[in-house]
Every structure is written in structure tokens, then in C-alpha cells.
Design a protein around this motif. Structure first.
Motif, PDB file in Angstrom:
ATOM      1  N   GLU A  51      63.024 -32.137   9.992  1.00 57.49           N
ATOM      2  CA  GLU A  51      64.118 -32.909   9.403  1.00 57.49           C
ATOM      3  C   GLU A  51      65.238 -32.049   8.843  1.00 57.49           C
ATOM      4  OE1 GLU A  51      62.913 -36.045   6.786  1.00 57.49           O
ATOM      5  OE2 GLU A  51      61.173 -36.514   8.033  1.00 57.49           O
ATOM      6  N   CYS A  52      64.910 -30.879   8.285  1.00 57.00           N
ATOM      7  CA  CYS A  52      65.954 -30.077   7.658  1.00 57.00           C
ATOM      8  C   CYS A  52      66.379 -28.924   8.589  1.00 57.00           C
ATOM      9  CB  CYS A  52      65.484 -29.515   6.317  1.00 57.00           C
ATOM     10  SG  CYS A  52      64.233 -28.237   6.447  1.00 57.00           S
ATOM     11  N   VAL A  53      67.564 -28.404   8.322  1.00 58.76           N
ATOM     12  CA  VAL A  53      68.132 -27.337   9.135  1.00 58.76           C
ATOM     13  C   VAL A  53      67.210 -26.120   9.162  1.00 58.76           C
ATOM     14  CG1 VAL A  53      70.028 -25.678   9.319  1.00 58.76           C
ATOM     15  CG2 VAL A  53      70.524 -28.048   8.775  1.00 58.76           C
ATOM     16  N   LEU A  54      66.744 -25.693   7.990  1.00 54.90           N
ATOM     17  CA  LEU A  54      65.892 -24.496   7.947  1.00 54.90           C
ATOM     18  C   LEU A  54      64.569 -24.723   8.667  1.00 54.90           C
ATOM     19  CD1 LEU A  54      66.581 -23.156   4.353  1.00 54.90           C
ATOM     20  CD2 LEU A  54      67.310 -22.174   6.529  1.00 54.90           C
ATOM     21  N   GLY A  55      64.045 -25.933   8.603  1.00 54.23           N
ATOM     22  CA  GLY A  55      62.824 -26.256   9.339  1.00 54.23           C
ATOM     23  C   GLY A  55      63.048 -26.154  10.842  1.00 54.23           C
ATOM     24  N   ARG A  56      64.232 -26.600  11.289  1.00 58.81           N
ATOM     25  CA  ARG A  56      64.546 -26.515  12.720  1.00 58.81           C
ATOM     26  C   ARG A  56      64.744 -25.060  13.156  1.00 58.81           C
ATOM     27  NH1 ARG A  56      67.361 -31.381  11.311  1.00 58.81           N
ATOM     28  NH2 ARG A  56      69.336 -30.288  11.144  1.00 58.81           N
ATOM     29  N   VAL A  57      65.407 -24.261  12.303  1.00 57.95           N
ATOM     30  CA  VAL A  57      65.579 -22.837  12.604  1.00 57.95           C
ATOM     31  C   VAL A  57      64.206 -22.170  12.699  1.00 57.95           C
ATOM     32  CG1 VAL A  57      66.434 -20.620  11.727  1.00 57.95           C
ATOM     33  CG2 VAL A  57      67.883 -22.655  11.582  1.00 57.95           C
ATOM     34  N   PHE A  89      75.710 -15.510  15.835  1.00 60.05           N
ATOM     35  CA  PHE A  89      74.944 -14.498  15.106  1.00 60.05           C
ATOM     36  C   PHE A  89      73.449 -14.676  15.337  1.00 60.05           C
ATOM     37  CE2 PHE A  89      72.577 -13.381  11.232  1.00 60.05           C
ATOM     38  CZ  PHE A  89      72.837 -12.027  11.172  1.00 60.05           C
ATOM     39  N   LEU A  90      72.960 -15.909  15.238  1.00 60.59           N
ATOM     40  CA  LEU A  90      71.534 -16.169  15.446  1.00 60.59           C
ATOM     41  C   LEU A  90      71.103 -15.745  16.853  1.00 60.59           C
ATOM     42  CD1 LEU A  90      71.121 -19.659  13.730  1.00 60.59           C
ATOM     43  CD2 LEU A  90      70.200 -17.464  12.938  1.00 60.59           C
ATOM     44  N   SER A  91      71.903 -16.100  17.847  1.00 63.95           N
ATOM     45  CA  SER A  91      71.586 -15.717  19.230  1.00 63.95           C
ATOM     46  C   SER A  91      71.549 -14.200  19.390  1.00 63.95           C
ATOM     47  CB  SER A  91      72.614 -16.298  20.199  1.00 63.95           C
ATOM     48  OG  SER A  91      72.574 -17.697  20.178  1.00 63.95           O
ATOM     49  N   SER A  92      72.527 -13.530  18.798  1.00 58.74           N
ATOM     50  CA  SER A  92      72.596 -12.066  18.897  1.00 58.74           C
ATOM     51  C   SER A  92      71.418 -11.401  18.214  1.00 58.74           C
ATOM     52  CB  SER A  92      73.896 -11.555  18.264  1.00 58.74           C
ATOM     53  OG  SER A  92      75.009 -12.057  18.955  1.00 58.74           O
ATOM     54  N   ALA A 114      61.265 -23.543  13.327  1.00 58.24           N
ATOM     55  CA  ALA A 114      60.525 -24.010  14.506  1.00 58.24           C
ATOM     56  C   ALA A 114      61.062 -23.366  15.786  1.00 58.24           C
ATOM     57  CB  ALA A 114      60.592 -25.531  14.602  1.00 58.24           C
ATOM     58  N   ALA A 115      62.382 -23.219  15.886  1.00 58.28           N
ATOM     59  CA  ALA A 115      62.971 -22.580  17.074  1.00 58.28           C
ATOM     60  C   ALA A 115      62.547 -21.109  17.153  1.00 58.28           C
ATOM     61  CB  ALA A 115      64.492 -22.697  17.048  1.00 58.28           C
ATOM     62  N   LEU A 116      62.528 -20.425  16.027  1.00 60.74           N
ATOM     63  CA  LEU A 116      62.102 -19.031  16.010  1.00 60.74           C
ATOM     64  C   LEU A 116      60.604 -18.910  16.312  1.00 60.74           C
ATOM     65  CD1 LEU A 116      64.179 -17.691  12.985  1.00 60.74           C
ATOM     66  CD2 LEU A 116      64.542 -17.204  15.415  1.00 60.74           C
ATOM     67  N   GLU A 117      59.831 -19.880  15.892  1.00 57.80           N
ATOM     68  CA  GLU A 117      58.399 -19.875  16.217  1.00 57.80           C
ATOM     69  C   GLU A 117      58.199 -20.052  17.723  1.00 57.80           C
ATOM     70  OE1 GLU A 117      54.359 -19.538  16.131  1.00 57.80           O
ATOM     71  OE2 GLU A 117      55.825 -18.932  14.613  1.00 57.80           O
ATOM     72  N   ARG A 170      61.170 -14.095   9.670  1.00 62.88           N
ATOM     73  CA  ARG A 170      61.092 -14.481   8.250  1.00 62.88           C
ATOM     74  C   ARG A 170      62.320 -13.970   7.511  1.00 62.88           C
ATOM     75  NH1 ARG A 170      59.869 -18.370   6.296  1.00 62.88           N
ATOM     76  NH2 ARG A 170      58.358 -18.701   7.888  1.00 62.88           N
ATOM     77  N   ILE A 171      62.715 -12.727   7.772  1.00 62.66           N
ATOM     78  CA  ILE A 171      63.908 -12.160   7.135  1.00 62.66           C
ATOM     79  C   ILE A 171      65.150 -12.917   7.588  1.00 62.66           C
ATOM     80  CG2 ILE A 171      65.372 -10.093   6.964  1.00 62.66           C
ATOM     81  CD1 ILE A 171      62.726  -8.466   7.279  1.00 62.66           C
ATOM     82  N   LEU A 172      65.218 -13.222   8.877  1.00 64.83           N
ATOM     83  CA  LEU A 172      66.368 -13.961   9.408  1.00 64.83           C
ATOM     84  C   LEU A 172      66.479 -15.338   8.756  1.00 64.83           C
ATOM     85  CD1 LEU A 172      68.732 -14.131  11.354  1.00 64.83           C
ATOM     86  CD2 LEU A 172      67.126 -14.817  13.153  1.00 64.83           C
ATOM     87  N   ILE A 173      65.369 -16.021   8.577  1.00 60.77           N
ATOM     88  CA  ILE A 173      65.385 -17.338   7.929  1.00 60.77           C
ATOM     89  C   ILE A 173      65.901 -17.212   6.495  1.00 60.77           C
ATOM     90  CG2 ILE A 173      63.901 -19.197   7.041  1.00 60.77           C
ATOM     91  CD1 ILE A 173      62.181 -18.704   9.633  1.00 60.77           C
ATOM     92  N   ASP A 174      65.460 -16.182   5.781  1.00 62.30           N
ATOM     93  CA  ASP A 174      65.953 -15.965   4.412  1.00 62.30           C
ATOM     94  C   ASP A 174      67.461 -15.714   4.408  1.00 62.30           C
ATOM     95  OD1 ASP A 174      63.392 -16.304   3.418  1.00 62.30           O
ATOM     96  OD2 ASP A 174      62.994 -14.141   3.219  1.00 62.30           O
ATOM     97  N   MET A 175      67.947 -14.954   5.384  1.00 57.14           N
ATOM     98  CA  MET A 175      69.391 -14.694   5.481  1.00 57.14           C
ATOM     99  C   MET A 175      70.166 -15.983   5.764  1.00 57.14           C
ATOM    100  SD  MET A 175      69.294 -11.144   7.668  1.00 57.14           S
ATOM    101  CE  MET A 175      71.066 -11.047   7.881  1.00 57.14           C
ATOM    102  N   VAL A 176      69.643 -16.793   6.680  1.00 56.63           N
ATOM    103  CA  VAL A 176      70.301 -18.060   7.013  1.00 56.63           C
ATOM    104  C   VAL A 176      70.318 -18.980   5.790  1.00 56.63           C
ATOM    105  CG1 VAL A 176      70.128 -20.160   8.424  1.00 56.63           C
ATOM    106  CG2 VAL A 176      69.828 -17.909   9.483  1.00 56.63           C
ATOM    107  N   LYS A 177      69.212 -19.003   5.062  1.00 56.09           N
ATOM    108  CA  LYS A 177      69.133 -19.839   3.854  1.00 56.09           C
ATOM    109  C   LYS A 177      70.211 -19.434   2.852  1.00 56.09           C
ATOM    110  CE  LYS A 177      65.015 -20.555   2.299  1.00 56.09           C
ATOM    111  NZ  LYS A 177      63.698 -20.357   1.634  1.00 56.09           N
TER     112      LYS A 177
END
Length: 196
Positions: free
Chosen positions: A80-86, A150-153, A88-91, A176-183
Motif C-alpha cells: 500500500e505504501c511507497v516504501l513498501g512497494r520500493v 536514480f533508483l534504476s542507476s 518489494a521491487a528490490l526484493e 536496505r541502505i537504498l531504502i533508507d536513502m529513499v525514505k
């Protein structure tokens, strides 16, 4: 009664099998005859579905990339949330890391070959990247092209780094680090509520 063939499905099956051939032998080393032999079809059959090796490869790029993005969307779209989708996509990327690393290497070799042959940029990658970034933006619900690029790169960079340093941190550690940066980025831009 003659067998009815779904030509589009058959073409997709041939492309799927081609991936392994390109991964094992490389783009430059293969001819249409080699590909036909590897697939167990006649050269005429291969030319019926693909006008050239380059055309075959460009279709392979589009098909595999579309399949990957659809799979990532299916996995991430349930959040449901943006970070959850990010996350899940990274997983999805982490679970398919070996395939995606091979894919990057094949794409790089094709790019090098095409650039040596013509000196011109390879248009197929530009189109596929644009399409992917549109899909990713829609999936994440973000209207921020810089963040999507940026995420793609970063994901591409992590996959390439893992080729050179497979014993270093796992893809999930980097994610995990990328998710923290996006947050932090989204919080700073007002797209998320401030962190407690």
C-alpha cells in the motif's frame, strides 16, 4: 488436421531460449545459424520470426525487460505504501539477481559490439529504459523522474558491483541502505510524513 501454432507464443519461447545462448557464448560469437542450431530449429524458421540477429536481440531486450518489470510490479503492487512497494521491487531484484546480472553483461556486450560496428548509440536501450522508468514511476506512484532514474542507476550499479565483488555485501544489504536513502529523500521533499 493441421496443428494450429500460436506464432506470437512460439516467438516468445524462442526468445526465452535465446537468452541462455547469448549468456553462454556472447552476442558477437553467435550467428543466426548458430542460434538456430542451439534452438533446434531451421535457419529459415528463425528468419521467419526475426529479420536479423540484431532484430532478434532487440526483441529479446524488450521481452525480458518487460517480463521483469511485470513480475516486479506484481510483487510490489500488493503493497500500500511507497516504501513498501520500493522494498518489494528490490526484493524481486534480490531473488532474481543471478539472472539480472547475466542480463546486464549481455546488454553491455551488445552495446560494445553495436558501438564498434556503427559508432552510434544503441536506440533499443534508450527506449527500453524510458518505458521501464514510466512503469516504475506508475508502480511507485511517484512523479519524480530524477528519483526514478536514480533508483534504476543504483540498482544497475549494485548488480554490476556484485559481479566484481560477489563476496561483498549482499544485494539485500545494499537495498536496505537504498531504502533508507529513499525514505529520507521522500520525507525531505514532503512525500512522506516526518520520521519519528
Amino acid at each position: 488436421m493441421p496443428k494450429i501454432v500460436d506464432h506470437d507464443q512460439y516467438r516468445r519461447e524462442l526468445l526465452k531460449q535465446c537468452f541462455d545462448l547469448f549468456a553462454e557464448r556472447g552476442y558477437a560469437a553467435l550467428t543466426m545459424r548458430n542460434i538456430a542450431q542451439g534452438l533446434g530449429v531451421s535457419t529459415g524458421t528463425l528468419y521467419h520470426y526475426f529479420p536479423s540477429k540484431e532484430g532478434l536481440f532487440e526483441q529479446l531486450v524488450r521481452e525480458t525487460t518487460l517480463r521483469d518489470i511485470q513480475s516486479a510490479i506484481a510483487a510490489a503492487g500488493q503493497q500500500e505504501c511507497v516504501l513498501g512497494r520500493v522494498e518489494a521491487a528490490l526484493e524481486y531484484v534480490a531473488q532474481n539477481e543471478d539472472f539480472l546480472r547475466k542480463q546486464k553483461l549481455i546488454w553491455i556486450e551488445f552495446y560494445q559490439h553495436q558501438h564498434r560496428e556503427s559508432g552510434a548509440p544503441t536506440e533499443v536501450f534508450h527506449r527500453v529504459c524510458q518505458e521501464n522508468e514510466q512503469h516504475v514511476a506508475a508502480l511507485l506512484g511517484l512523479d519524480d523522474p530524477k528519483l526514478i532514474g536514480f533508483l534504476s542507476s543504483v540498482v544497475d550499479g549494485i548488480l554490476l558491483h556484485r559481479i566484481y565483488e560477489p563476496q561483498s555485501y549482499s544485494f539485500r544489504d545494499h537495498a536496505r541502505i537504498l531504502i533508507d536513502m529513499v525514505k529520507l529523500y521522500l520525507t525531505d521533499r514532503g512525500s512522506l510524513r516526518p520520521l519519528d
